[in-house]
Design a protein around this motif. Structure first.
Motif, PDB file in Angstrom:
ATOM      1  N   MET A  43       0.841  -1.201   0.000  1.00  0.00           N
ATOM      2  CA  MET A  43       0.000   0.000   0.000  1.00  0.00           C
ATOM      3  C   MET A  43       0.876   1.251   0.000  1.00  0.00           C
ATOM      4  O   MET A  43       1.914   1.289   0.659  1.00  0.00           O
ATOM      5  CB  MET A  43      -0.918  -0.003   1.233  1.00  0.00           C
ATOM      6  N   GLU A  44       0.446   2.269  -0.731  1.00  0.00           N
ATOM      7  CA  GLU A  44       1.200   3.507  -0.778  1.00  0.00           C
ATOM      8  C   GLU A  44       1.208   4.205   0.583  1.00  0.00           C
ATOM      9  O   GLU A  44       0.368   3.933   1.441  1.00  0.00           O
ATOM     10  CB  GLU A  44       0.580   4.454  -1.811  1.00  0.00           C
ATOM     11  N   LYS A  45       2.167   5.109   0.754  1.00  0.00           N
ATOM     12  CA  LYS A  45       2.224   5.931   1.959  1.00  0.00           C
ATOM     13  C   LYS A  45       1.556   7.263   1.683  1.00  0.00           C
ATOM     14  O   LYS A  45       1.452   7.699   0.535  1.00  0.00           O
ATOM     15  CB  LYS A  45       3.675   6.146   2.376  1.00  0.00           C
ATOM     16  N   ILE A  46       1.141   7.939   2.740  1.00  0.00           N
ATOM     17  CA  ILE A  46       0.494   9.237   2.579  1.00  0.00           C
ATOM     18  C   ILE A  46       1.422  10.243   1.906  1.00  0.00           C
ATOM     19  O   ILE A  46       0.974  11.112   1.156  1.00  0.00           O
ATOM     20  CB  ILE A  46      -0.021   9.772   3.943  1.00  0.00           C
ATOM     21  N   THR A  47       2.724  10.115   2.144  1.00  0.00           N
ATOM     22  CA  THR A  47       3.685  11.044   1.539  1.00  0.00           C
ATOM     23  C   THR A  47       3.758  10.895   0.029  1.00  0.00           C
ATOM     24  O   THR A  47       4.227  11.801  -0.669  1.00  0.00           O
ATOM     25  CB  THR A  47       5.090  10.822   2.131  1.00  0.00           C
ATOM     26  N   GLU A  48       3.306   9.741  -0.480  1.00  0.00           N
ATOM     27  CA  GLU A  48       3.308   9.516  -1.922  1.00  0.00           C
ATOM     28  C   GLU A  48       2.033  10.027  -2.580  1.00  0.00           C
ATOM     29  O   GLU A  48       1.959  10.128  -3.805  1.00  0.00           O
ATOM     30  CB  GLU A  48       3.461   8.018  -2.215  1.00  0.00           C
ATOM     31  N   ARG A  49       1.029  10.350  -1.770  1.00  0.00           N
ATOM     32  CA  ARG A  49      -0.269  10.761  -2.312  1.00  0.00           C
ATOM     33  C   ARG A  49      -0.600  12.219  -2.046  1.00  0.00           C
ATOM     34  O   ARG A  49      -1.445  12.800  -2.732  1.00  0.00           O
ATOM     35  CB  ARG A  49      -1.359   9.877  -1.691  1.00  0.00           C
ATOM     36  N   VAL A  50       0.024  12.810  -1.037  1.00  0.00           N
ATOM     37  CA  VAL A  50      -0.350  14.164  -0.618  1.00  0.00           C
ATOM     38  C   VAL A  50       0.859  15.085  -0.725  1.00  0.00           C
ATOM     39  O   VAL A  50       1.932  14.778  -0.209  1.00  0.00           O
ATOM     40  CB  VAL A  50      -0.894  14.175   0.836  1.00  0.00           C
ATOM     41  N   GLU A  51       0.678  16.209  -1.378  1.00  0.00           N
ATOM     42  CA  GLU A  51       1.746  17.195  -1.491  1.00  0.00           C
ATOM     43  C   GLU A  51       1.628  18.228  -0.374  1.00  0.00           C
ATOM     44  O   GLU A  51       0.544  18.492   0.124  1.00  0.00           O
ATOM     45  CB  GLU A  51       1.672  17.900  -2.855  1.00  0.00           C
ATOM     46  N   LYS A  52       2.767  18.783   0.009  1.00  0.00           N
ATOM     47  CA  LYS A  52       2.779  19.798   1.063  1.00  0.00           C
ATOM     48  C   LYS A  52       3.469  21.049   0.567  1.00  0.00           C
ATOM     49  O   LYS A  52       4.618  20.995   0.112  1.00  0.00           O
ATOM     50  CB  LYS A  52       3.473  19.270   2.326  1.00  0.00           C
ATOM     51  N   LYS A  53       2.787  22.170   0.669  1.00  0.00           N
ATOM     52  CA  LYS A  53       3.358  23.444   0.270  1.00  0.00           C
ATOM     53  C   LYS A  53       4.171  24.026   1.410  1.00  0.00           C
ATOM     54  O   LYS A  53       3.734  24.014   2.559  1.00  0.00           O
ATOM     55  CB  LYS A  53       2.240  24.419  -0.123  1.00  0.00           C
TER      56      LYS A  53
END
Length: 488
Positions: free
Chosen positions: A1-11
């Motif tokens: 399963m993917e990690k949240i860091t791979e799905r969500v970008e942070k500005k």
């Protein structure tokens, strides 16, 4: 399963908030609001989280780059709602003990403007054994005082580098008490007079009232929820949709200008006096619980949701709130009624299972703080007429505490053949334990007259003891039937 860091970008955004506490509540309340405000263009800042105690780990914060998912689930305006949000407002997380230098470096960030905290009710305490020489000091006020001194020194006492402090600890006048502790430590540690003046003149200690149930990491549902999200999130947080943040200061316009959360549609009120909102919450939300749960438990109910689904218990709660409590709240009637309606929706939340026995903890002190002020105001406002259902709640308290046995300092109740623990202060347990065999009239008279519990002699209220004793007799015979009779 993917990690949240791979799905969500942070500005990347400038750090504007230093937050003492990495727990579920602040992430589900303050950080969520700041994240929404960023999206709406009302804030444009990030949060540096500080872990102020040795317990716990920041490993998941580091692994996920401060990212986490918040699920808000409940009922609003008659509909079941689920709000899912990937929160990206946290810039970094620092351990004040293990990473002391990194913690102190936060004081040097010129863009920092706010300090938020939730260090539990026991966190805002003055401890004369705390020491400036410790890296860091033991207590939260000690850490904050040294942090502020570091900032004062770094910026040569510049007035515009003072901070706005927003404690979220669940104590009354939390900002005033935090300010008092910091100033006492300043004196104890013999810090420069210039620093003391800067503390008092350039820093704004606000008192706040916070209201949202945050249920935290959903351990039993985590796997299923991650399948729905499509990624792994070790910091997954859950709560209810309802929220209210009341921020009190002598300069509310200034605070709102710098933190314009209402512009982002967020439920934040800036005021010079939060007392009416505190009264509203304590009397209606907490009062609805305390006035109902003991009688409902004795009548066979175990959870708040079950009570809301039962016509009799729900009717009791609605009538006690709308007819006996709400008229005593010093806010516009429409506003009070709307708040009460939101409370009942919160109690109906199918995602939260709130046990009545949990609410029953320390019911004597709760009855004093949550019910008695409404009771006395109701009697005064209605020419001495007793509020029937609030009187019933006093009788239910007496029944709940005197249904079983008392041995070795432990008081146990009985609901039919089922026993239940009664948890309260030792003197409360002893008082009831010594009166288990008394008649209804005798017990109510002695309980009402025990001023140490109530701050006054309730037996002096005309008709109170006779009315409460009658209700106690009914409850002991058949609690469910007694609830129906008090609604007749």
């Amino acid at each position: 399963m993917e990690k949240i860091t791979e799905r969500v970008e942070k500005k990347e955004r400038a750090v504007k908030v230093v937050q003492f506490g990495e727990g579920n509540f602040l992430r589900g309340f303050v950080d969520y609001m700041l994240d929404v405000a960023n999206e709406k263009g009302a804030f444009d800042g990030s949060v540096a989280v500080v872990k102020p105690i040795s317990y716990g780990s920041l490993e998941n914060f580091h692994a996920q780059n401060g990212l986490y998912t918040l699920l808000l689930r409940g009922r609003q305006e008659g509909e079941t709602v689920v709000i899912q949000r990937a929160v990206s407002v946290i810039d970094r997380a620092v351990d004040a003990i293990e990473e002391y230098e990194a913690f102190m470096e936060l004081a040097h960030i010129p863009t920092v403007r706010f300090v938020v905290s939730n260090t539990t009710e026991a966190g805002i305490v003055y401890d004369e054994t705390d020491a400036f020489s410790l890296n860091p000091p033991k207590t939260y006020p000690g850490k904050l005082c040294k942090f502020l001194f570091e900032r004062y020194t770094a910026f040569n006492g510049a007035a515009d580098k003072g901070l706005i402090l927003l404690p979220c600890e669940l104590i009354e006048n939390n900002g005033g008490k935090l300010r008092e502790c910091v100033l006492k430590l300043c004196a104890l540690w013999k810090l420069p007079e210039g620093f003391k003046a800067w503390l008092e003149e350039s820093n704004l200690f606000c008192s706040t009232l916070v209201d949202r149930i945050v249920t935290g990491y959903p351990k039993e549902e985590a796997s299923a929820l991650e399948e729905e999200l499509g990624y792994h999130d070790a910091l997954l947080d859950t709560g209810e949709p309802f929220a209210l943040w009341v921020i009190e200061s002598d300069r509310p316009e200034q605070v709102e200008k710098e933190l314009p959360l209402p512009q982002a549609g967020l439920p934040v009120i800036y005021t010079q006096d939060q007392a009416p909102y505190r009264v509203r919450k304590v009397r209606i939300l907490n009062g609805a619980h305390t006035s109902t749960v003991l009688g409902a438990y004795l009548a066979g109910f175990d959870y708040v949701g079950d009570c809301m689904a039962d016509p009799t218990v729900r009717s009791f709660m609605e009538r006690v709130v709308y007819e006996e409590i709400a008229p005593t709240v010093p806010l516009p009637a429409g506003e009070v009624k709307a708040f009460a309606a939101s409370v009942f929706e919160r109690f109906e939340n199918p995602f939260i299972k709130h046990a009545l026995l949990s609410i029953a903890l320390n019911s004597v002190s709760k009855w004093k703080s949550r019910i008695l002020p409404s009771y006395l105001d109701s009697v005064r406002m209605n020419g001495g007429k007793l509020p029937e259902r609030l009187t019933f709640s006093f009788a239910a308290l007496a029944a709940f505490y005197t249904s079983g046995s008392y041995q070795n300092g432990e008081l146990t109740g009985l609901r039919g053949a089922e026993s239940y623990p009664i948890l309260d202060d030792a003197d409360v347990l002893a008082f009831f334990g010594e009166r288990l065999g008394e008649t209804e009239e005798q017990l109510i008279r002695e309980l009402a007259g025990h001023s140490a519990f109530w701050g006054r002699d309730l037996s002096e209220i005309e008709g109170f003891c006779n009315k409460a004793a009658g209700y106690l007799r009914d409850i002991r015979r058949d609690a469910a039937q007694a609830l129906r009779r008090v609604l007749a």
